[in-house]
Design a protein around this motif. Structure first.
Motif, PDB file in Angstrom:
ATOM      1  N   GLU A 148      85.894  21.031  12.836  1.00 61.67           N
ATOM      2  CA  GLU A 148      84.690  20.282  13.171  1.00 61.67           C
ATOM      3  C   GLU A 148      83.748  20.160  11.978  1.00 61.67           C
ATOM      4  O   GLU A 148      83.162  19.092  11.751  1.00 61.67           O
ATOM      5  CB  GLU A 148      83.962  20.949  14.348  1.00 61.67           C
ATOM      6  N   ALA A 149      83.598  21.225  11.200  1.00 60.96           N
ATOM      7  CA  ALA A 149      82.710  21.175  10.037  1.00 60.96           C
ATOM      8  C   ALA A 149      83.195  20.133   9.026  1.00 60.96           C
ATOM      9  O   ALA A 149      82.389  19.398   8.451  1.00 60.96           O
ATOM     10  CB  ALA A 149      82.595  22.544   9.380  1.00 60.96           C
ATOM     11  N   ALA A 155      81.622  12.541   8.250  1.00 54.86           N
ATOM     12  CA  ALA A 155      80.847  11.516   8.957  1.00 54.86           C
ATOM     13  C   ALA A 155      79.563  11.138   8.211  1.00 54.86           C
ATOM     14  O   ALA A 155      78.993  10.079   8.456  1.00 54.86           O
ATOM     15  CB  ALA A 155      80.505  11.992  10.363  1.00 54.86           C
ATOM     16  N   THR A 156      79.145  11.992   7.269  1.00 53.68           N
ATOM     17  CA  THR A 156      77.934  11.689   6.505  1.00 53.68           C
ATOM     18  C   THR A 156      78.229  10.956   5.207  1.00 53.68           C
ATOM     19  O   THR A 156      77.324  10.634   4.445  1.00 53.68           O
ATOM     20  CB  THR A 156      77.145  12.974   6.173  1.00 53.68           C
ATOM     21  N   SER A 157      79.495  10.682   4.938  1.00 53.55           N
ATOM     22  CA  SER A 157      79.892  10.036   3.690  1.00 53.55           C
ATOM     23  C   SER A 157      79.298   8.643   3.570  1.00 53.55           C
ATOM     24  O   SER A 157      79.211   7.899   4.550  1.00 53.55           O
ATOM     25  CB  SER A 157      81.405   9.952   3.592  1.00 53.55           C
ATOM     26  N   ARG A 158      78.952   8.290   2.360  1.00 58.25           N
ATOM     27  CA  ARG A 158      78.429   6.955   2.081  1.00 58.25           C
ATOM     28  C   ARG A 158      79.421   6.108   1.290  1.00 58.25           C
ATOM     29  O   ARG A 158      79.084   5.055   0.775  1.00 58.25           O
ATOM     30  CB  ARG A 158      77.124   7.070   1.294  1.00 58.25           C
TER      31      ARG A 158
END
Length: 162
Positions: A148-149, A155-158
Motif C-alpha cells: 500500500e505504501a 499515486a502522487t507522481s507527477r
C-alpha cells in the motif's frame, strides 16, 4: 563446478529460492513463479542473471545477481540478490566459489563494487563474508517500500507516462 544458469535450471532455482525463504523465516514471501523467473533471467531484456553450483551433475546452490550503478565511481557493480547452498552441500566450498565467480565478473568488466545484504541474525553467513574480506556498511540502513505504501507514493507522481 560453477556455471551460468540456463532456462532448464529455472525449476531448481525456484525450488532453492523457496528453501532460502524458509531458512530466512519467511517461506510465504517467496511468491515468484517459473514464468516470472524465466522472463527475468532469459527474456529479451534480462533483468537479472544467475550462476549455478553443481555437485555430481546436480544443482546444489545458486547466486542470483543484477547490475547496479555507482554515481560516485561512474561504473556498474554487481548486487547479489540471493546466495544459497543446500544444507547437504554446505562446507564444500560452493558458496565461496559462487562469490569468487561474481568477483571475477566484476574485475573482468571493470565494475567497482560487489554488494549484498545479509540478515543481522545470520551469524554463520556474516562470519563467512568477513572471512573473505567483505565488510559491513554499518553506516547505511536499507529502506524498502512495498504494498500500500508503494501504491500511495506512486499515486502522487507527477510524471506523465511513467
Amino acid at each position: 563446478m560453477i556455471r551460468a544458469a540456463t532456462p532448464d535450471d529455472v525449476p531448481a532455482i525456484l525450488a532453492m529460492i523457496g528453501e532460502l525463504a524458509a531458512y530466512e523465516r519467511e517461506p510465504e514471501a517467496a511468491q515468484a513463479t517459473e514464468p516470472q523467473l524465466k522472463e527475468a533471467l532469459f527474456g529479451p531484456q534480462p533483468a537479472a542473471f544467475a550462476l549455478i553450483a553443481e555437485a555430481g551433475g546436480a544443482p546444489v546452490g545458486f547466486a542470483l545477481w543484477f547490475r547496479n550503478f555507482s554515481t560516485w565511481t561512474g561504473t556498474h557493480g554487481v548486487y547479489l540478490e540471493d546466495l544459497y547452498v543446500r544444507p547437504e552441500a554446505r562446507g564444500d566450498g560452493h558458496g565461496k566459489a559462487l562469490l569468487a565467480a561474481l568477483a571475477e565478473i566484476c574485475v573482468a568488466r571493470g565494475y567497482a563494487r560487489f554488494e549484498w545484504s545479509v540478515l543481522d541474525w545470520n551469524e554463520p553467513s556474516i562470519g563467512f563474508y568477513r572471512s573473505i574480506g567483505a565488510r559491513p556498511m554499518d553506516e547505511w540502513t536499507v529502506f524498502r517500500l512495498t504494498g500500500e505504501a508503494l501504491h500511495n507514493l506512486a499515486a502522487t507522481s507527477r510524471v506523465n507516462g511513467a
